[in-house]
Design a protein around this motif. Structure first.
Motif, mmCIF file in Angstrom:
data_model
loop_
_atom_site.group_PDB
_atom_site.id
_atom_site.type_symbol
_atom_site.label_atom_id
_atom_site.label_comp_id
_atom_site.label_asym_id
_atom_site.label_seq_id
_atom_site.Cartn_x
_atom_site.Cartn_y
_atom_site.Cartn_z
ATOM 1 N N GLN A 1 -2.115 -9.993 9.193
ATOM 2 C CA GLN A 1 -2.072 -8.569 8.846
ATOM 3 C C GLN A 1 -2.211 -8.364 7.333
ATOM 4 O OE1 GLN A 1 1.629 -7.305 10.601
ATOM 5 N NE2 GLN A 1 0.676 -6.840 12.596
ATOM 6 N N LEU A 2 -1.541 -9.228 6.557
ATOM 7 C CA LEU A 2 -1.647 -9.104 5.104
ATOM 8 C C LEU A 2 -3.064 -9.403 4.638
ATOM 9 C CD1 LEU A 2 1.704 -10.757 3.954
ATOM 10 C CD2 LEU A 2 1.054 -8.362 3.694
ATOM 11 N N GLU A 3 -3.683 -10.442 5.172
ATOM 12 C CA GLU A 3 -5.048 -10.776 4.779
ATOM 13 C C GLU A 3 -6.029 -9.673 5.183
ATOM 14 O OE1 GLU A 3 -5.739 -14.519 6.585
ATOM 15 O OE2 GLU A 3 -4.694 -15.671 5.026
ATOM 16 N N ALA A 4 -5.789 -9.090 6.368
ATOM 17 C CA ALA A 4 -6.666 -7.992 6.787
ATOM 18 C C ALA A 4 -6.505 -6.784 5.877
ATOM 19 C CB ALA A 4 -6.365 -7.614 8.238
ATOM 20 N N ALA A 5 -5.245 -6.491 5.482
ATOM 21 C CA ALA A 5 -5.007 -5.342 4.596
ATOM 22 C C ALA A 5 -5.610 -5.578 3.217
ATOM 23 C CB ALA A 5 -3.511 -5.069 4.483
ATOM 24 N N LEU A 6 -5.464 -6.789 2.691
ATOM 25 C CA LEU A 6 -5.998 -7.080 1.366
ATOM 26 C C LEU A 6 -7.509 -7.227 1.386
ATOM 27 C CD1 LEU A 6 -3.315 -9.598 0.056
ATOM 28 C CD2 LEU A 6 -3.578 -7.181 -0.489
ATOM 29 N N GLY A 7 -8.075 -7.340 2.570
ATOM 30 C CA GLY A 7 -9.527 -7.440 2.660
ATOM 31 C C GLY A 7 -10.221 -6.099 2.683
ATOM 32 N N LYS A 8 -9.433 -5.006 2.750
ATOM 33 C CA LYS A 8 -10.005 -3.661 2.786
ATOM 34 C C LYS A 8 -9.858 -3.024 1.418
ATOM 35 C CE LYS A 8 -8.875 -2.868 7.655
ATOM 36 N NZ LYS A 8 -8.119 -2.021 8.605
ATOM 37 N N LYS A 9 -10.978 -2.559 0.885
ATOM 38 C CA LYS A 9 -10.949 -1.926 -0.430
ATOM 39 C C LYS A 9 -10.388 -0.513 -0.323
ATOM 40 C CE LYS A 9 -14.702 -4.591 -2.439
ATOM 41 N NZ LYS A 9 -15.975 -4.542 -3.171
ATOM 42 N N HIS A 10 -9.856 -0.064 -1.437
ATOM 43 C CA HIS A 10 -9.293 1.283 -1.524
ATOM 44 C C HIS A 10 -10.401 2.312 -1.313
ATOM 45 C CE1 HIS A 10 -7.277 4.808 -2.650
ATOM 46 N NE2 HIS A 10 -7.435 4.728 -3.963
ATOM 47 N N ALA A 11 -10.257 3.128 -0.230
ATOM 48 C CA ALA A 11 -11.318 4.073 0.118
ATOM 49 C C ALA A 11 -11.493 5.173 -0.916
ATOM 50 C CB ALA A 11 -11.032 4.697 1.487
ATOM 51 N N GLY A 12 -10.449 5.470 -1.689
ATOM 52 C CA GLY A 12 -10.542 6.550 -2.665
ATOM 53 C C GLY A 12 -11.045 6.111 -4.018
ATOM 54 N N SER A 13 -11.403 4.862 -4.176
ATOM 55 C CA SER A 13 -11.837 4.369 -5.472
ATOM 56 C C SER A 13 -13.290 4.730 -5.707
ATOM 57 C CB SER A 13 -11.652 2.849 -5.546
ATOM 58 O OG SER A 13 -12.166 2.356 -6.773
ATOM 59 N N ALA A 14 -13.592 5.129 -6.929
ATOM 60 C CA ALA A 14 -14.965 5.486 -7.271
ATOM 61 C C ALA A 14 -15.813 4.252 -7.508
ATOM 62 C CB ALA A 14 -14.983 6.391 -8.509
ATOM 63 N N ASN A 15 -15.183 3.157 -7.851
ATOM 64 C CA ASN A 15 -15.904 1.928 -8.138
ATOM 65 C C ASN A 15 -15.876 1.038 -6.908
ATOM 66 O OD1 ASN A 15 -17.080 -0.307 -9.223
ATOM 67 N ND2 ASN A 15 -15.543 -0.643 -10.827
ATOM 68 N N ILE A 16 -17.050 0.675 -6.380
ATOM 69 C CA ILE A 16 -17.091 -0.119 -5.154
ATOM 70 C C ILE A 16 -16.655 -1.549 -5.411
ATOM 71 C CG2 ILE A 16 -18.903 1.314 -4.156
ATOM 72 C CD1 ILE A 16 -20.930 -0.801 -4.970
ATOM 73 N N VAL B 1 -1.856 -1.918 1.134
ATOM 74 C CA VAL B 1 -0.906 -2.646 1.978
ATOM 75 C C VAL B 1 0.176 -1.661 2.375
ATOM 76 C CG1 VAL B 1 0.666 -4.606 2.153
ATOM 77 C CG2 VAL B 1 -1.374 -4.776 0.727
ATOM 78 N N SER B 2 0.446 -1.546 3.662
ATOM 79 C CA SER B 2 1.432 -0.578 4.135
ATOM 80 C C SER B 2 2.846 -1.028 3.779
ATOM 81 C CB SER B 2 1.314 -0.397 5.649
ATOM 82 O OG SER B 2 1.661 -1.604 6.317
ATOM 83 N N PHE B 3 3.737 -0.078 3.708
ATOM 84 C CA PHE B 3 5.143 -0.384 3.427
ATOM 85 C C PHE B 3 5.750 -1.254 4.528
ATOM 86 C CE2 PHE B 3 5.733 3.743 0.769
ATOM 87 C CZ PHE B 3 5.081 3.129 -0.287
ATOM 88 N N ARG B 4 5.268 -1.072 5.744
ATOM 89 C CA ARG B 4 5.811 -1.863 6.854
ATOM 90 C C ARG B 4 5.556 -3.346 6.637
ATOM 91 N NH1 ARG B 4 3.651 -4.142 11.064
ATOM 92 N NH2 ARG B 4 1.615 -3.181 10.627
ATOM 93 N N SER C 1 1.316 -3.857 -8.789
ATOM 94 C CA SER C 1 1.004 -2.985 -7.649
ATOM 95 C C SER C 1 1.458 -1.560 -7.940
ATOM 96 C CB SER C 1 1.688 -3.504 -6.376
ATOM 97 O OG SER C 1 1.241 -4.815 -6.068
ATOM 98 N N GLU C 2 0.852 -0.604 -7.265
ATOM 99 C CA GLU C 2 1.159 0.808 -7.453
ATOM 100 C C GLU C 2 1.321 1.484 -6.102
ATOM 101 O OE1 GLU C 2 -1.959 2.531 -9.658
ATOM 102 O OE2 GLU C 2 -1.697 1.246 -11.431
ATOM 103 N N VAL C 3 2.136 2.509 -6.103
ATOM 104 C CA VAL C 3 2.284 3.313 -4.890
ATOM 105 C C VAL C 3 1.023 4.153 -4.716
ATOM 106 C CG1 VAL C 3 3.633 5.101 -3.739
ATOM 107 C CG2 VAL C 3 4.791 3.364 -5.123
ATOM 108 N N TYR C 4 0.507 4.151 -3.519
ATOM 109 C CA TYR C 4 -0.724 4.888 -3.233
ATOM 110 C C TYR C 4 -0.390 6.242 -2.614
ATOM 111 C CZ TYR C 4 -5.015 6.282 -0.871
ATOM 112 O OH TYR C 4 -6.098 6.990 -0.429
ATOM 113 N N TYR C 5 -0.830 7.307 -3.268
ATOM 114 C CA TYR C 5 -0.638 8.667 -2.768
ATOM 115 C C TYR C 5 -1.978 9.170 -2.232
ATOM 116 C CZ TYR C 5 3.778 8.572 -5.301
ATOM 117 O OH TYR C 5 5.030 8.245 -5.760
#
Length: 208
Positions: free
Chosen positions: A33-48, A55-58, A83-87
């Motif tokens: 689950q951690l590897e899958a989460a870290l494999g997904k880029k932040h969808a709101g980022s302007a830079n690809i 990574v979810s809090f759970r 790391s930063e909290v994602y809003y």
């Protein structure tokens, strides 16, 4: 409401090959689950090419629980360094067109009622405007009543003066005494009439 972290490089390196979490013997499911989460880029980022991952809090809680159970010397706050909290961006739902139309109709209705309330006492100059003749009739009746009241006041005071002057000849023989007595009685009658007029005018103003 925040429910994820933007993972920093520290957590990514710790989970990678030869990282600090490799010797912590993470459960297969948690690691996957951690590897899958870290494999997904932040969808709101302007830079690809942005390396940040969500990574979810759970998952963070599960990782923390595992480290505590193993009495690991690796602390969670060290892993979350950078790391930063994602809003997530709050997307406002589209407004219902029917509701918008009803609100606009209500605004127009309230504006018309407010306009009518403000212009209620304004005299209309248009001959076709309703209420003009009635307003004019009220004004004529008011002026007529005022003229009649003043005329009655003068007649009443004059009659009191004349009656007192004529009647006092049986009491006083001197002209000055008779005139003085007539003035006193006329003044009292005049004050009484003024009091009645003021009370009547206050009642009429209260009805307006």
């Amino acid at each position: 409401m925040a429910s994820s972290l933007l993972a920093g490089e520290r957590l990514v390196r710790a989970l990678g090959p030869g990282g600090e979490l490799e010797r912590e013997q993470l459960p297969r499911k948690l690691r996957a689950q951690l590897e899958a989460a870290l494999g997904k880029k932040h969808a709101g980022s302007a830079n690809i090419t942005d390396p940040r991952r969500l990574v979810s809090f759970r998952l963070i809680r599960d990782l923390h629980q595992h480290l505590r159970e193993r009495n690991s010397r690796l602390y969670l706050h060290e892993l979350l360094e950078g790391s930063e909290v994602y809003y997530p961006e709050i997307v406002k739902p589209p407004r219902n067109p029917e509701l918008v139309a009803r609100l606009e109709k209500i605004k127009i209705q309230l504006a018309n009622e407010e306009y009518k309330r403000i212009t209620r006492n304004v005299t209309c100059q248009d001959a076709q405007c309703g209420g003009t003749l009635s307003d004019l009739g009220k004004q004529v009746r008011s002026v007529k009543a005022l003229v009649i009241t003043i005329f009655n006041f003068i007649i009443t005071v004059a009659a009191a003066f004349v009656c007192t002057y004529l009647g006092s000849q049986y009491i006083f023989t001197e002209m000055a005494s008779r005139v003085l007595a007539a003035l006193i009685v006329a003044s009292v009658v005049g004050l009484a009439e003024l009091y009645v007029m003021v009370r009547a005018m206050e009642g009429e103003l209260g009805e307006l």
